[in-house]
Motif scaffolding. Structure first.
Motif, PDB file in Angstrom:
ATOM      1  N   SER A 120       0.827  -1.214   0.000  1.00  0.00           N
ATOM      2  CA  SER A 120       0.000   0.000   0.000  1.00  0.00           C
ATOM      3  C   SER A 120       0.850   1.248   0.000  1.00  0.00           C
ATOM      4  O   SER A 120       0.429   2.292  -0.524  1.00  0.00           O
ATOM      5  N   ARG A 123       1.440   2.849  -3.244  1.00  0.00           N
ATOM      6  CA  ARG A 123       0.315   3.595  -3.800  1.00  0.00           C
ATOM      7  C   ARG A 123      -0.102   4.756  -2.905  1.00  0.00           C
ATOM      8  O   ARG A 123      -1.232   5.210  -2.934  1.00  0.00           O
ATOM      9  N   TRP A 135      -7.437  -3.758   0.897  1.00  0.00           N
ATOM     10  CA  TRP A 135      -6.131  -4.414   0.789  1.00  0.00           C
ATOM     11  C   TRP A 135      -6.177  -5.806   1.414  1.00  0.00           C
ATOM     12  O   TRP A 135      -5.554  -6.749   0.916  1.00  0.00           O
ATOM     13  N   TRP A 182      -2.897  -6.283  -9.387  1.00  0.00           N
ATOM     14  CA  TRP A 182      -2.242  -4.970  -9.411  1.00  0.00           C
ATOM     15  C   TRP A 182      -2.444  -4.292 -10.763  1.00  0.00           C
ATOM     16  O   TRP A 182      -2.780  -3.107 -10.833  1.00  0.00           O
ATOM     17  N   VAL A 185      -6.177  -3.232 -11.370  1.00  0.00           N
ATOM     18  CA  VAL A 185      -6.643  -2.103 -10.559  1.00  0.00           C
ATOM     19  C   VAL A 185      -5.885  -0.820 -10.885  1.00  0.00           C
ATOM     20  O   VAL A 185      -6.496   0.258 -10.996  1.00  0.00           O
ATOM     21  N   PHE A 186      -4.562  -0.915 -11.053  1.00  0.00           N
ATOM     22  CA  PHE A 186      -3.749   0.300 -11.133  1.00  0.00           C
ATOM     23  C   PHE A 186      -3.222   0.613 -12.532  1.00  0.00           C
ATOM     24  O   PHE A 186      -2.778   1.741 -12.772  1.00  0.00           O
ATOM     25  N   LYS A 188      -2.986   1.770 -16.340  1.00  0.00           N
ATOM     26  CA  LYS A 188      -3.730   2.818 -17.038  1.00  0.00           C
ATOM     27  C   LYS A 188      -4.055   2.456 -18.481  1.00  0.00           C
ATOM     28  O   LYS A 188      -4.938   3.068 -19.086  1.00  0.00           O
ATOM     29  N   LYS A 193      -3.976  -3.936 -18.556  1.00  0.00           N
ATOM     30  CA  LYS A 193      -5.107  -4.548 -17.852  1.00  0.00           C
ATOM     31  C   LYS A 193      -5.408  -5.936 -18.411  1.00  0.00           C
ATOM     32  O   LYS A 193      -5.735  -6.870 -17.660  1.00  0.00           O
TER      33      LYS A 193
END
Length: 258
Positions: A120, A123, A135, A182, A185-186, A188, A193
């Motif tokens: 975490s 981020r 989390w 990861w 979710v994160f 771009k 993805k």
């Protein structure tokens, strides 16, 4: 004077930044210790109520199956047993077993809490207990749900594949699931993805979990199913509480230091 200030100010900024990093690291460690203690004790309590009774019943079946095999070997005069292997030490049922289980659960919980804190922090940290729960949910998916899809929890006396192969597949599945979540979710870009989606599926569709030559269990099928359900709920409670307490303590540290 100005050249001197140009030298001193960056030094002070570097010292202040270093102090903030150390303070944040201290917050993660303290939060992990408290979270691991609470979640580990809670997991032990849930196990005592739901999981351990099933394990004790399964161990009775396992002991009966082992005794039957021993009697068969003794009755076989053409191929008698050549001695008995030393039994591995294990804690006695009751308080001794509960104490060792508590220590193991707390140690494991502290380690997982440190992982949550480190991940975490990449981020921007956890600013609310709800984010900590998320989390924790991610940890539940990575370390329990995904591996259990191929290697479900097993009661004693269940036939299993080679231990090294199972451990390797478990580690690969946890790593792929962590990386896949990861990216989903994160990341771009759609390509990244999609790569995360592929990583999530690869341990189950491309590289299957190792299986024994024949599926067999000394315990009843209903007992094995009850064990899977009990461990699933116990781990869900453990991970959500671990993440929630981690998020709560870290957010309090952030408010105090801000």
């Amino acid at each position: 004077m100005l050249p001197m200030m140009d030298v001193i100010l960056p030094v002070f900024r570097a010292i202040e930044m270093r102090a903030q990093q150390l303070s944040h690291f201290k917050a993660i460690v303290i939060s992990a210790l408290w979270s691991g203690l609470c979640a580990g004790l809670l997991l032990t309590a849930v196990q005592q109520m739901q999981v351990i009774p099933i394990l004790l019943q399964a161990e009775v079946y396992e002991e009966q199956a082992a005794a039957a095999i021993t009697q068969t070997q003794l009755a076989d005069t053409t191929n008698p047993p050549h001695g008995h292997a030393a039994e591995a030490w294990q804690p006695q049922n009751g308080w001794e077993r509960t104490a060792y289980t508590s220590v193991a659960n707390i140690s494991l919980a502290v380690g997982f809490a440190l992982l949550i804190g480190a991940a975490s922090n990449l981020r921007g940290g956890i600013t609310h207990w709800r984010y900590g729960v998320l989390w924790g949910l991610a940890g539940y998916m990575v370390f329990f749900v995904a591996p259990s899809l191929g290697l479900p929890p097993e009661v004693p006396g269940t036939a299993a594949a080679n231990l090294n192969e199972r451990q390797l597949w478990w580690l690969m599945t946890a790593a792929d699931t962590a990386a896949g979540l990861w990216l989903l979710v994160f990341a771009k870009t759609k390509l990244n993805k999609f790569l995360g989606f592929v990583l999530l599926l690869s341990p189950h569709w491309l590289i299957h979990a190792p299986q024994p030559e024949a599926h067999a269990s000394a315990a009843a099928t209903e007992l094995a199913h009850a064990f899977i359900i009990a461990t699933t709920w116990a781990n869900a409670v453990f991970w959500l509480v671990l993440g929630g307490i981690m998020g709560l303590t870290l957010s309090k540290f952030e408010r105090v230091n801000s």
